[in-house]
Write a protein that holds these residues in place. Structure first.
Motif, short mmCIF file in Angstrom:
data_model
loop_
_atom_site.label_atom_id
_atom_site.label_comp_id
_atom_site.label_asym_id
_atom_site.label_seq_id
_atom_site.Cartn_x
_atom_site.Cartn_y
_atom_site.Cartn_z
N UNK A 229 75.35 -13.35 -57.61
CA UNK A 229 75.23 -13.58 -59.05
C UNK A 229 76.50 -14.27 -59.53
N UNK A 230 76.30 -15.29 -60.35
CA UNK A 230 77.41 -16.05 -60.91
C UNK A 230 77.21 -16.14 -62.42
N UNK A 231 78.31 -16.49 -63.11
CA UNK A 231 78.26 -16.60 -64.56
C UNK A 231 79.30 -17.61 -65.02
N UNK A 232 78.89 -18.50 -65.91
CA UNK A 232 79.82 -19.42 -66.56
C UNK A 232 79.40 -19.49 -68.02
N UNK A 233 80.33 -19.21 -68.91
CA UNK A 233 79.97 -19.12 -70.33
C UNK A 233 78.99 -17.98 -70.51
N UNK A 234 77.88 -18.25 -71.19
CA UNK A 234 76.85 -17.24 -71.41
C UNK A 234 75.75 -17.28 -70.36
N UNK A 235 75.83 -18.22 -69.42
CA UNK A 235 74.77 -18.39 -68.43
C UNK A 235 75.02 -17.55 -67.19
N UNK A 236 74.03 -16.70 -66.87
CA UNK A 236 74.08 -15.88 -65.66
C UNK A 236 72.96 -16.36 -64.75
N UNK A 237 73.27 -16.47 -63.45
CA UNK A 237 72.28 -16.91 -62.49
C UNK A 237 72.42 -16.09 -61.21
N UNK A 238 71.31 -15.72 -60.62
CA UNK A 238 71.31 -15.04 -59.32
C UNK A 238 70.52 -15.89 -58.34
N UNK A 239 71.02 -15.98 -57.13
CA UNK A 239 70.29 -16.67 -56.07
C UNK A 239 70.32 -15.79 -54.82
N UNK A 240 69.28 -15.92 -54.03
CA UNK A 240 69.23 -15.21 -52.75
C UNK A 240 70.07 -15.99 -51.75
N UNK A 241 70.97 -15.28 -51.06
CA UNK A 241 71.71 -15.90 -49.96
C UNK A 241 71.40 -15.14 -48.68
N UNK A 242 71.41 -15.86 -47.58
CA UNK A 242 71.18 -15.26 -46.27
C UNK A 242 72.34 -15.53 -45.33
N UNK A 243 73.36 -16.20 -45.85
CA UNK A 243 74.57 -16.47 -45.07
C UNK A 243 75.74 -15.84 -45.80
N UNK A 244 76.50 -15.02 -45.11
CA UNK A 244 77.68 -14.41 -45.70
C UNK A 244 78.17 -13.30 -44.80
N UNK A 245 79.41 -12.89 -45.03
CA UNK A 245 79.94 -11.80 -44.23
C UNK A 245 81.11 -11.13 -44.91
N UNK A 246 81.26 -9.86 -44.59
CA UNK A 246 82.35 -9.03 -45.07
C UNK A 246 83.45 -9.06 -44.01
N UNK A 247 84.69 -9.19 -44.43
CA UNK A 247 85.78 -9.22 -43.46
C UNK A 247 87.13 -9.06 -44.11
#
Length: 181
Positions: free
Chosen positions: A26-44
């Motif tokens: 989920x991202x936000x800039x100004x008043x706009x919030x958007x969520x997208x599905x991601x399948x690439x990422x990692x915790x480290x």
């Protein structure tokens, strides 16, 4: 809604198993919030910090929001993600559709970032971008290039469009919690 603090690495296995199936960024800039599905990422860990690295194609609307506000939340379902969330947030563009509204998602204010958490995916990592790097296609193995960055696909909304590579966003995990009733 209660935010129960968690240690991200205590949930690393759950996060690692969820990412390939799809989690929300989920991202936000100004008043706009958007969520997208991601399948690439990692915790480290890098530079002595706990990070979540998310990969977002430069053509995506989320990329433009991250460039305006370098903060994001990773929202992990504690069970399988609702099919309608996968369908809308995984295939529709935030340029044309207010996915939050369409899906009736419940936004919860962040603790350390301006980007909200999503109650329907309660395991939350709040991230402040500390580094970004555009992936260089030339350095990738040929089978990866062929599959994910095929030559001749120019439409930026087509998965695999080759003129837009991914940007790796290294998010310093500044808060982490489970949303509970």
């Amino acid at each position: 809604m209660n935010k129960r603090p968690i240690e991200p690495f205590e949930h690393a296995s759950q996060i690692a198993q969820a990412v390939p199936r799809g989690v929300l960024l989920t991202s936000k800039a100004g008043d706009e919030v958007n969520s997208m599905v991601i399948g690439w990422g990692h915790l480290g860990t890098i530079w002595g910090r706990t990070v979540f690295v998310a990969y977002v194609r430069a053509s995506r609307h989320t990329h433009s929001l991250l460039e305006r506000n370098p903060q994001f939340t990773i929202n992990v379902p504690t069970e399988r993600m609702r099919g309608d969330i996968m369908k809308v947030a995984g295939t529709q563009t935030g340029r044309a559709v207010n996915k939050i509204e369409r899906l009736g998602l419940t936004l919860i204010d962040g603790e350390a970032v301006s980007v909200p958490a999503v109650a329907e995916c309660p395991l939350t990592l709040e991230c402040q971008v500390m580094y970004r790097q555009t992936l260089e296609v030339e350095g990738m193995p040929a089978p990866v290039r062929a599959r994910f960055y095929p030559v001749g696909v120019a439409d930026p909304d087509v998965t695999g469009a080759n003129r837009y590579t991914h940007v790796a966003y290294y998010g310093d995990v500044v808060a982490s919690y489970l949303l509970e009733d």
